[in-house]
Design a protein around this motif. Structure first.
Motif, mmCIF file in Angstrom:
data_model
loop_
_atom_site.group_PDB
_atom_site.id
_atom_site.type_symbol
_atom_site.label_atom_id
_atom_site.label_comp_id
_atom_site.label_asym_id
_atom_site.label_seq_id
_atom_site.Cartn_x
_atom_site.Cartn_y
_atom_site.Cartn_z
ATOM 1 N N THR A 158 59.018 -33.500 42.961
ATOM 2 C CA THR A 158 60.594 -33.242 42.587
ATOM 3 C C THR A 158 60.797 -32.352 41.717
ATOM 4 O O THR A 158 59.546 -31.365 40.923
ATOM 5 N N ALA A 159 62.023 -32.040 41.809
ATOM 6 C CA ALA A 159 61.705 -30.338 41.165
ATOM 7 C C ALA A 159 61.971 -30.328 39.355
ATOM 8 O O ALA A 159 62.422 -29.331 39.313
ATOM 9 N N GLN A 160 62.190 -31.818 39.171
ATOM 10 C CA GLN A 160 62.142 -31.952 37.650
ATOM 11 C C GLN A 160 61.194 -31.712 36.895
ATOM 12 O O GLN A 160 59.786 -31.664 37.388
ATOM 13 N N THR A 164 58.107 -21.352 36.609
ATOM 14 C CA THR A 164 58.229 -20.062 37.712
ATOM 15 C C THR A 164 56.659 -20.229 38.445
ATOM 16 O O THR A 164 56.607 -19.839 39.184
ATOM 17 N N VAL A 165 56.143 -21.476 38.177
ATOM 18 C CA VAL A 165 55.047 -21.397 38.083
ATOM 19 C C VAL A 165 54.960 -22.454 39.164
ATOM 20 O O VAL A 165 54.051 -22.075 40.202
ATOM 21 N N ARG A 166 55.576 -23.793 38.898
ATOM 22 C CA ARG A 166 55.998 -24.579 40.261
ATOM 23 C C ARG A 166 56.253 -23.876 41.793
ATOM 24 O O ARG A 166 55.924 -23.899 42.774
ATOM 25 N N PHE A 167 57.206 -22.514 41.473
ATOM 26 C CA PHE A 167 57.251 -21.453 42.279
ATOM 27 C C PHE A 167 56.387 -20.926 43.392
ATOM 28 O O PHE A 167 56.125 -21.001 44.713
ATOM 29 N N LYS A 182 44.404 -24.079 28.277
ATOM 30 C CA LYS A 182 44.599 -24.726 26.701
ATOM 31 C C LYS A 182 46.281 -24.338 26.681
ATOM 32 O O LYS A 182 46.998 -25.055 26.727
ATOM 33 N N TRP A 183 45.901 -22.998 27.137
ATOM 34 C CA TRP A 183 47.497 -22.281 26.643
ATOM 35 C C TRP A 183 48.583 -22.910 27.996
ATOM 36 O O TRP A 183 49.597 -23.155 28.255
ATOM 37 N N LEU A 184 47.761 -22.989 29.646
ATOM 38 C CA LEU A 184 48.274 -22.417 30.536
ATOM 39 C C LEU A 184 48.870 -24.229 30.300
ATOM 40 O O LEU A 184 49.961 -24.642 30.892
ATOM 41 N N LEU A 185 48.053 -25.304 30.236
ATOM 42 C CA LEU A 185 47.841 -26.866 30.510
ATOM 43 C C LEU A 185 49.640 -27.305 29.658
ATOM 44 O O LEU A 185 50.651 -27.918 29.857
ATOM 45 N N THR A 186 49.219 -26.416 27.714
ATOM 46 C CA THR A 186 50.456 -26.709 27.415
ATOM 47 C C THR A 186 52.079 -26.444 27.346
ATOM 48 O O THR A 186 53.163 -27.130 27.721
ATOM 49 N N LYS A 187 51.345 -24.932 28.118
ATOM 50 C CA LYS A 187 52.691 -24.634 28.424
ATOM 51 C C LYS A 187 54.151 -25.430 29.292
ATOM 52 O O LYS A 187 54.651 -24.987 30.020
ATOM 53 N N LEU A 188 52.800 -25.997 30.541
ATOM 54 C CA LEU A 188 53.172 -26.517 31.745
ATOM 55 C C LEU A 188 53.311 -28.262 30.897
ATOM 56 O O LEU A 188 53.550 -28.900 32.084
ATOM 57 N N MET A 220 61.712 -22.987 32.073
ATOM 58 C CA MET A 220 61.336 -21.344 32.841
ATOM 59 C C MET A 220 60.062 -20.944 33.659
ATOM 60 O O MET A 220 59.827 -21.123 34.872
ATOM 61 N N PHE A 221 59.528 -21.470 32.704
ATOM 62 C CA PHE A 221 57.630 -20.939 32.770
ATOM 63 C C PHE A 221 57.472 -21.705 33.698
ATOM 64 O O PHE A 221 56.500 -21.935 35.417
#
Length: 195
Positions: free
Chosen positions: A54-56, A5-8, A73-79, A1-2
């Protein structure tokens, strides 16, 4: 989900600032482990690839230095970015990368290991070849071209997955791995000439 959202949100920004021409999206396999291997010309390449190919979810390998800032670091880990110590055998990074592929995910690796300006050349690192052979997955070559100037066109060409099965289960020496890497890099470059 995260990630979605960031991709969008990133896509909105990208579509305002640039134009895009994407060829070969149908070559991206779904639900199958693959190593996505683009050339690297700009710091924004991973964002562009993640939004336009890709949407994957793509789990990119990123240099350890990016993880020094706690917020980043937090952002990259979430991504799902995998930190890797460049210039040394990073066992933790290799295990994380193999885990992505074992779960039929997409692993993003820039074969050259760093940004290389268009027109210049740098021999690829052999790591992405080793991972492909070890995990028995294909390599998806991707060419990205553009100058990243406001409203300029960024051109992305996605090739067909490259099968390395002839090398599975063999003791491939460093020279063989480097040779495979050079051939794959040549294919990536040649995609850029596709019209």
């Amino acid at each position: 989900m995260f990630y979605s959202t960031v991709r969008f949100l990133a896509n909105i920004y990208l579509n305002i600032y640039y134009r895009f021409e994407v060829i070969g999206r149908e070559n991206v396999p779904e639900g199958v482990a693959v190593i996505l291997a683009p050339n690297h010309i700009h710091w924004a390449d991973p964002i562009v690839i993640a939004c336009k190919v890709t949407a994957q979810t793509i789990s990119f390998m990123g240099k350890q230095e990016l993880f020094r800032n706690p917020a980043l670091k937090w952002l990259l880990t979430k991504l799902t970015v995998i930190p890797v110590r460049r210039g040394e055998a990073d066992v933790t990074a290799v295990k994380s990368a193999l885990r992505v592929l074992k779960n039929n995910g997409i692993l993003g690796i820039f074969p050259e290991g760093t940004r290389v300006k268009q027109g210049e050349e740098k021999p690829p690192e052999a790591g992405f070849v080793v991972l492909a052979i070890k995990s028995k997955c294909g390599i998806l070559p991707v060419s990205i071209e553009g100058n990243y100037k406001f409203r300029s066109t960024i051109r992305i060409v996605i090739g067909k997955p490259i099968d390395l099965s002839p090398y599975y289960g063999k003791k491939n020496d460093r020279e063989t791995l480097e040779d495979i890497g050079l051939k794959l890099m040549k294919e990536i470059k040649e995609l850029g000439t596709t019209r």
